[in-house]
Design a protein around this motif. Structure first.
Motif, mmCIF file in Angstrom:
data_model
loop_
_atom_site.group_PDB
_atom_site.id
_atom_site.type_symbol
_atom_site.label_atom_id
_atom_site.label_comp_id
_atom_site.label_asym_id
_atom_site.label_seq_id
_atom_site.Cartn_x
_atom_site.Cartn_y
_atom_site.Cartn_z
ATOM 1 N N LEU A 211 1.035 -1.001 0.162
ATOM 2 C CA LEU A 211 0.226 0.359 0.211
ATOM 3 C C LEU A 211 0.754 1.885 0.139
ATOM 4 N N SER A 212 2.222 1.125 0.487
ATOM 5 C CA SER A 212 3.144 2.346 0.368
ATOM 6 C C SER A 212 2.462 2.779 1.557
ATOM 7 N N GLY A 213 1.756 3.355 2.023
ATOM 8 C CA GLY A 213 1.579 4.293 2.930
ATOM 9 C C GLY A 213 0.460 4.423 3.709
ATOM 10 N N PRO A 214 -0.043 5.339 4.061
ATOM 11 C CA PRO A 214 -1.338 5.667 4.830
ATOM 12 C C PRO A 214 -2.242 5.598 3.802
ATOM 13 N N ILE A 215 -4.027 5.749 4.417
ATOM 14 C CA ILE A 215 -4.642 5.689 3.546
ATOM 15 C C ILE A 215 -5.866 6.151 4.003
ATOM 16 N N ASN A 216 -6.409 6.781 2.696
ATOM 17 C CA ASN A 216 -8.282 7.398 3.462
ATOM 18 C C ASN A 216 -9.518 6.593 3.910
ATOM 19 N N ARG A 217 -9.840 6.820 4.981
ATOM 20 C CA ARG A 217 -11.035 6.041 4.880
ATOM 21 C C ARG A 217 -12.050 5.213 3.472
ATOM 22 N N THR A 218 -12.173 5.574 2.678
ATOM 23 C CA THR A 218 -13.142 5.945 1.568
ATOM 24 C C THR A 218 -11.566 5.087 0.896
ATOM 25 N N GLN A 219 -10.290 4.667 0.575
ATOM 26 C CA GLN A 219 -9.648 3.409 -0.007
ATOM 27 C C GLN A 219 -9.339 2.352 0.986
ATOM 28 N N PHE A 220 -10.090 2.122 2.148
ATOM 29 C CA PHE A 220 -10.329 0.928 3.701
ATOM 30 C C PHE A 220 -10.089 -0.265 2.004
ATOM 31 N N ILE A 221 -11.058 -0.214 1.167
ATOM 32 C CA ILE A 221 -11.557 -1.017 0.830
ATOM 33 C C ILE A 221 -10.578 -1.680 -0.132
ATOM 34 N N LYS A 222 -9.507 -0.882 -0.071
ATOM 35 C CA LYS A 222 -8.664 -1.581 -0.854
ATOM 36 C C LYS A 222 -7.509 -1.808 -0.358
ATOM 37 N N ARG A 223 -7.457 -1.717 0.809
ATOM 38 C CA ARG A 223 -6.350 -2.741 2.091
ATOM 39 C C ARG A 223 -7.215 -3.649 2.591
ATOM 40 N N GLN A 224 -8.452 -4.032 2.200
ATOM 41 C CA GLN A 224 -9.276 -4.940 2.917
ATOM 42 C C GLN A 224 -8.665 -6.440 2.042
ATOM 43 N N GLY A 225 -8.706 -5.337 0.488
ATOM 44 C CA GLY A 225 -8.461 -6.789 -0.982
ATOM 45 C C GLY A 225 -7.016 -7.331 -0.692
ATOM 46 N N VAL A 226 -6.336 -6.342 -0.223
ATOM 47 C CA VAL A 226 -5.170 -7.068 -0.313
ATOM 48 C C VAL A 226 -5.202 -7.673 0.472
ATOM 49 N N SER A 227 -5.160 -7.577 1.715
ATOM 50 C CA SER A 227 -4.742 -8.846 3.251
ATOM 51 C C SER A 227 -5.578 -10.137 3.296
ATOM 52 N N SER A 228 -7.286 -9.313 2.449
ATOM 53 C CA SER A 228 -8.070 -10.552 1.659
ATOM 54 C C SER A 228 -7.252 -11.288 0.830
ATOM 55 N N LYS A 229 -7.009 -11.131 0.180
ATOM 56 C CA LYS A 229 -6.080 -12.274 -0.715
ATOM 57 C C LYS A 229 -5.501 -12.809 -0.253
ATOM 58 N N HIS A 230 -4.400 -12.723 0.231
ATOM 59 C CA HIS A 230 -3.595 -13.128 0.942
ATOM 60 C C HIS A 230 -3.690 -14.065 1.588
ATOM 61 N N SER A 231 -4.548 -13.856 3.356
ATOM 62 C CA SER A 231 -4.963 -14.698 3.201
ATOM 63 C C SER A 231 -5.658 -16.287 3.702
ATOM 64 N N LEU A 232 -6.508 -15.625 2.753
ATOM 65 C CA LEU A 232 -7.203 -16.388 2.045
ATOM 66 C C LEU A 232 -7.165 -17.417 1.493
ATOM 67 N N HIS A 233 -5.834 -17.274 0.506
ATOM 68 C CA HIS A 233 -5.425 -18.122 -0.370
ATOM 69 C C HIS A 233 -3.748 -18.900 0.144
ATOM 70 N N ALA A 234 -3.550 -17.980 1.266
ATOM 71 C CA ALA A 234 -3.124 -18.982 2.598
ATOM 72 C C ALA A 234 -3.340 -20.281 3.166
ATOM 73 N N THR A 235 -4.671 -20.001 3.373
ATOM 74 C CA THR A 235 -5.610 -20.921 4.084
ATOM 75 C C THR A 235 -5.790 -21.931 3.624
ATOM 76 N N ALA A 236 -6.516 -21.225 1.970
ATOM 77 C CA ALA A 236 -6.029 -22.655 1.213
ATOM 78 C C ALA A 236 -5.438 -23.571 0.957
ATOM 79 N N ALA A 237 -4.302 -23.332 0.918
ATOM 80 C CA ALA A 237 -2.244 -23.655 0.799
ATOM 81 C C ALA A 237 -2.736 -24.538 1.761
#
Length: 534
Positions: A211-237
């Motif tokens: 993400l390279s830095g702090p984000i606005n509240r409206t951009q929080f969904i971007k952080r959710q997308g990144v963290s969810s993707k990594h965590s879900l795929h790792a859980t599947a593995a």
């Protein structure tokens, strides 16, 4: 060094030591929260991300299969029953047919045949003692490494913990004595908990670097997308690795009775070697050391988590979810093997569904999460609801004859709930972890998860013949988990704001001086002269 600027008559003028502004008081520059993100390295490469998935594949099964399934089976091979279990089975279950080996296996697991100082324990309870011992030993170890984990030693800690854990998997069957398994299990639990803490911290640093830095509240969904993707795929593995190990256990249990002990020892060696492969990730991944200097001593460094109530709520949720999922899994397996006494191949199908279904359901949950715009708290609630459904089903129909389809449906629903709680439990904790303290929060996550798994396993192990107790305890725990997340005011967004990942309302549109963008400088009319940048 940052230089403050002031606006005078519509123009900007640098404030220097040679200039003074009469009658104005200028507040000192506010350090930008972007400064905290300096030095975390480049965005994670695909090689680094897949290496992180590899470690989950090589380690997830340790506290979900090796300790709760494999070690009780190995210990049970050393036990001698004084009463013929087959005859006792036919007396207690008239009219039901069950394989002799299956009855023998269930009896050696659940009968209290281990005697120590007048106390009697079953193979399952003996495993619980070793598990609890490892958790106790992990407390000082995690307290010590949390400070160094937030430095530059993360890769070294991961490699060392993995090496120690894999080493203790190798001699599991060398000494044919029951007491030796307490230090074996304790060492593996300790190593696994430390490695999980380091592994979890790495996820937090990868998310921040991407993400390279702090984000606005409206951009929080971007952080959710990144963290969810990594965590879900790792859980599947991770569930894929667990499916491989559990299938190998089933294959070795089909060996003749006189070879069961050696066969299960081979599974332990195989598991240790797979776990050791995970060291490749620690060796090849970049060392994302934290540039933030921690002024708190190493002893009190983990206590910083208590300054973040959203993180505390998330950690309580992790403990409850781990307890509920392990209680359901252990109770379900004992129910299938014991009172139901299904065909042995159906036990394999249950394990495969339980561990392989998340391989397909977890990646599909990310677009579903984006569709319903759910945060980590809501996804955790969904996991608790699935656990409520499966445990309630088992509790209500405990006295019914479950068919093959019922068992498969039970495994599919519960496995999805378990995967959701595991994936989004760590996401929620990491959202609340400030930069430079990911290690402190990760050690809490690792220990709370291991403690929840241990307590859930113990509850199911103590009452193996009372499936309603296991499912009932899990059902109540899932309700408590929902209450904590809903009425405990736990929020991933607010936790991220408090941690500095998301800019709060009072930080929007501020310039380098920490002032509102509508004002070039905030001044207070006073009769004094202020020299700047001395």
């Amino acid at each position: 060094m940052k230089q403050a600027t002031v606006e005078v008559d519509g123009g900007q003028e640098p404030a220097s030591s040679s200039s003074a502004v009469q009658g104005l008081k200028i507040y000192p520059p506010k350090e930008s929260s972007y400064d905290d993100y300096e030095g975390i390295g480049e965005k994670p490469s695909r090689f680094e991300v897949w290496g992180w998935y590899l470690y989950e594949f090589c380690s997830y099964f340790v506290q979900t299969v090796i300790i709760p399934v494999l070690f009780p089976l190995i210990i049970s091979q050393l036990q001698q029953l004084h009463i013929d279990p087959v005859q006792e089975w036919h007396i207690n279950h008239p009219g039901m047919t069950c394989g002799e080996k299956q009855i023998q296996l269930h009896s050696t697991l659940t009968k209290r045949t281990i005697s120590v100082s007048g106390s009697h324990f079953s193979s399952l309870e003996w495993t619980s003692i070793g598990w609890a011992t490892g958790l106790v030993l992990a407390i000082p170890s995690l307290t010590f490494i949390s400070f160094h984990l937030d430095g530059i030693l993360q890769n070294l800690i991961t490699a060392a913990a993995t090496g120690v854990g894999a080493f203790f998997c190798l001699p599991a069957g060398f000494f044919k004595t029951t007491k030796i398994f307490i230090p074996y299990i304790a060492a593996i639990v300790l190593a696994s908990t430390v490695a999980t803490a380091s592994h979890t911290r790495h996820l937090g640093l990868m998310i921040r670097a991407q993400l390279s830095g702090p984000i606005n509240r409206t951009q929080f969904i971007k952080r959710q997308g990144v963290s969810s993707k990594h965590s879900l795929h790792a859980t599947a593995a991770g569930t894929l690795g667990a499916a491989i190990v559990s299938s190998f256990i089933y294959h070795m249990l089909r060996e003749p009775p006189d070879r069961d002990f050696i066969s299960l020892w081979i599974v332990s060696i195989f598991s240790g070697l797979i776990w050791l492969v995970g060291v490749l990730h620690a060796v090849t991944s970049p060392n994302r050391g934290s540039p933030v200097f921690n002024s708190v001593s190493s002893t009190f460094h983990p206590c910083s988590v208590f300054k973040h109530p959203h993180a505390v709520g998330g950690l309580i949720g992790v403990f409850i979810s781990s307890f509920a999922t392990m209680c359901i899994f252990t109770g379900g397996v004992l129910f299938v093997v014991g009172p139901l006494c299904v065909k042995s191949v159906h036990l394999l199908f249950f394990w495969l569904v339980y561990f392989l279904f998340p391989l397909f359901s977890m990646p599909l949950l990310q677009p579903f999460q984006q569709l319903i715009k759910a945060d980590s708290v809501k996804m955790n609630l969904m996991g608790f609801l699935l656990s409520l459904l499966s445990s309630g089903f088992g509790f209500y129909f405990w006295n019914s004859h479950w068919k093959w389809g019922h068992i498969m449906m039970f495994g599919a629903i519960q496995s999805t709930g378990t995967g959701l709680l595991h994936a989004f439990g760590r996401v929620l904790v990491l959202e609340c972890a400030p930069h430079g303290k990911e290690g402190a929060f990760s050690v809490w996550y690792a220990w709370m998860r291991a403690a929840g798994l241990c307590v859930g396993f113990t509850v199911a192990a103590v009452v193996p013949g009372h499936i309603r107790t296991s499912f009932g305890a899990a059902f109540c725990a899932a309700i408590v988990g929902c209450v904590v997340l809903l009425f405990g005011n736990v929020s991933g967004v607010e936790g991220a704001v408090a941690a500095g990942h998301v800019m709060g309302d009072n930080e929007r549109g501020t310039n380098g001086l920490g002032l509102d963008s509508k004002e070039s400088v905030s001044v207070c009319l006073k009769d004094e002269t202020l020299e700047l940048n001395k």
